[in-house]
Design an enzyme around this catalytic site. Structure first.
Site, mmCIF file in Angstrom:
data_model
loop_
_atom_site.group_PDB
_atom_site.id
_atom_site.type_symbol
_atom_site.label_atom_id
_atom_site.label_comp_id
_atom_site.label_asym_id
_atom_site.label_seq_id
_atom_site.Cartn_x
_atom_site.Cartn_y
_atom_site.Cartn_z
ATOM 1 N N GLN A 1 -9.849 -2.757 11.669
ATOM 2 C CA GLN A 1 -10.918 -2.993 10.701
ATOM 3 C C GLN A 1 -10.431 -3.782 9.498
ATOM 4 O O GLN A 1 -10.778 -4.931 9.313
ATOM 5 C CB GLN A 1 -11.528 -1.679 10.230
ATOM 6 C CG GLN A 1 -12.659 -1.881 9.225
ATOM 7 C CD GLN A 1 -13.279 -0.575 8.788
ATOM 8 O OE1 GLN A 1 -13.391 0.358 9.563
ATOM 9 N NE2 GLN A 1 -13.676 -0.505 7.540
ATOM 10 N N ASP A 2 -9.665 -3.148 8.648
ATOM 11 C CA ASP A 2 -9.128 -3.800 7.463
ATOM 12 C C ASP A 2 -7.840 -3.089 7.076
ATOM 13 O O ASP A 2 -7.524 -2.035 7.616
ATOM 14 C CB ASP A 2 -10.134 -3.849 6.312
ATOM 15 C CG ASP A 2 -10.687 -2.495 5.874
ATOM 16 O OD1 ASP A 2 -10.272 -1.455 6.428
ATOM 17 O OD2 ASP A 2 -11.540 -2.472 4.988
ATOM 18 N N PRO A 3 -7.061 -3.667 6.174
ATOM 19 C CA PRO A 3 -5.783 -3.042 5.798
ATOM 20 C C PRO A 3 -5.988 -1.672 5.163
ATOM 21 O O PRO A 3 -7.066 -1.361 4.664
ATOM 22 C CB PRO A 3 -5.203 -4.021 4.765
ATOM 23 C CG PRO A 3 -5.930 -5.290 4.969
ATOM 24 C CD PRO A 3 -7.288 -4.927 5.477
ATOM 25 N N PRO B 1 -12.093 1.069 1.164
ATOM 26 C CA PRO B 1 -12.081 0.559 2.537
ATOM 27 C C PRO B 1 -13.339 -0.231 2.867
ATOM 28 O O PRO B 1 -14.433 0.103 2.439
ATOM 29 C CB PRO B 1 -12.005 1.827 3.388
ATOM 30 C CG PRO B 1 -11.470 2.878 2.484
ATOM 31 C CD PRO B 1 -11.939 2.515 1.100
ATOM 32 N N GLY B 2 -13.168 -1.301 3.632
ATOM 33 C CA GLY B 2 -14.292 -2.122 4.073
ATOM 34 C C GLY B 2 -14.814 -3.101 3.042
ATOM 35 O O GLY B 2 -15.746 -3.846 3.319
#
Length: 150
Positions: free
Chosen positions: A62-64, A126-127
């Protein structure tokens, strides 16, 4: 602000073209300089050190990690080598052991390209940058598919 050192030459054309277009241009020029973000700047494009012709499998996260000093620039891998819940799920799915203690660098050596959908994230959120990276990630996947169908 953008550090592109270490990127393999096989990725340079697509990366140079993509980072100079919106919405990434705004992200790098306006947003990142004003916030705390992950991973460290030198790790944003770390995954692209692998030559395209060495890629056998693309794994997309998804993302770091949004926690400071956790994101490593490769999906599912953090700087502390702790096994994350996402990585535990991957191990479970491939019927592997979690005895690796979070070190999946060997996957990269085997041609596994660990790409996040977003290469940056606001610290603790997040996101938060996925919408900035969507076009870039799609372009990269198409580029890999064209240059090295894997």
């Amino acid at each position: 602000m953008i550090k592109l050192e270490g990127i393999h030459k096989s990725f340079l054309p697509v990366i140079y073209n993509s980072i100079n277009q919106e919405p990434l241009k705004s992200l790098f020029e306006s947003i990142l300089p004003a916030i705390s973000f992950q991973p460290r700047e030198e790790n944003i494009f770390k995954v692209f050190r692998m030559p395209i012709d060495r890629i056998k499998i693309v794994v997309i996260g998804q993302d770091p990690y949004s926690i400071p000093n956790e994101a490593s620039g490769l999906c599912f891998l953090n700087e502390t080598n702790k096994v994350s819940n996402s990585l535990k799920n991957i191990y479970r799915e491939i019927n592997s052991s979690t005895d690796m203690e979070g070190d999946i660098h060997c996957w990269e050596q085997q041609g596994i390209f660990l790409l996040n959908s977003a290469l940056t994230v606001e610290t603790g959120n997040p996101g938060s940058h996925i919408s900035y990276w969507e076009l870039f990630t799609s372009t990269i996947i198409r580029y890999i598919s064209y240059k090295n169908p894997c």
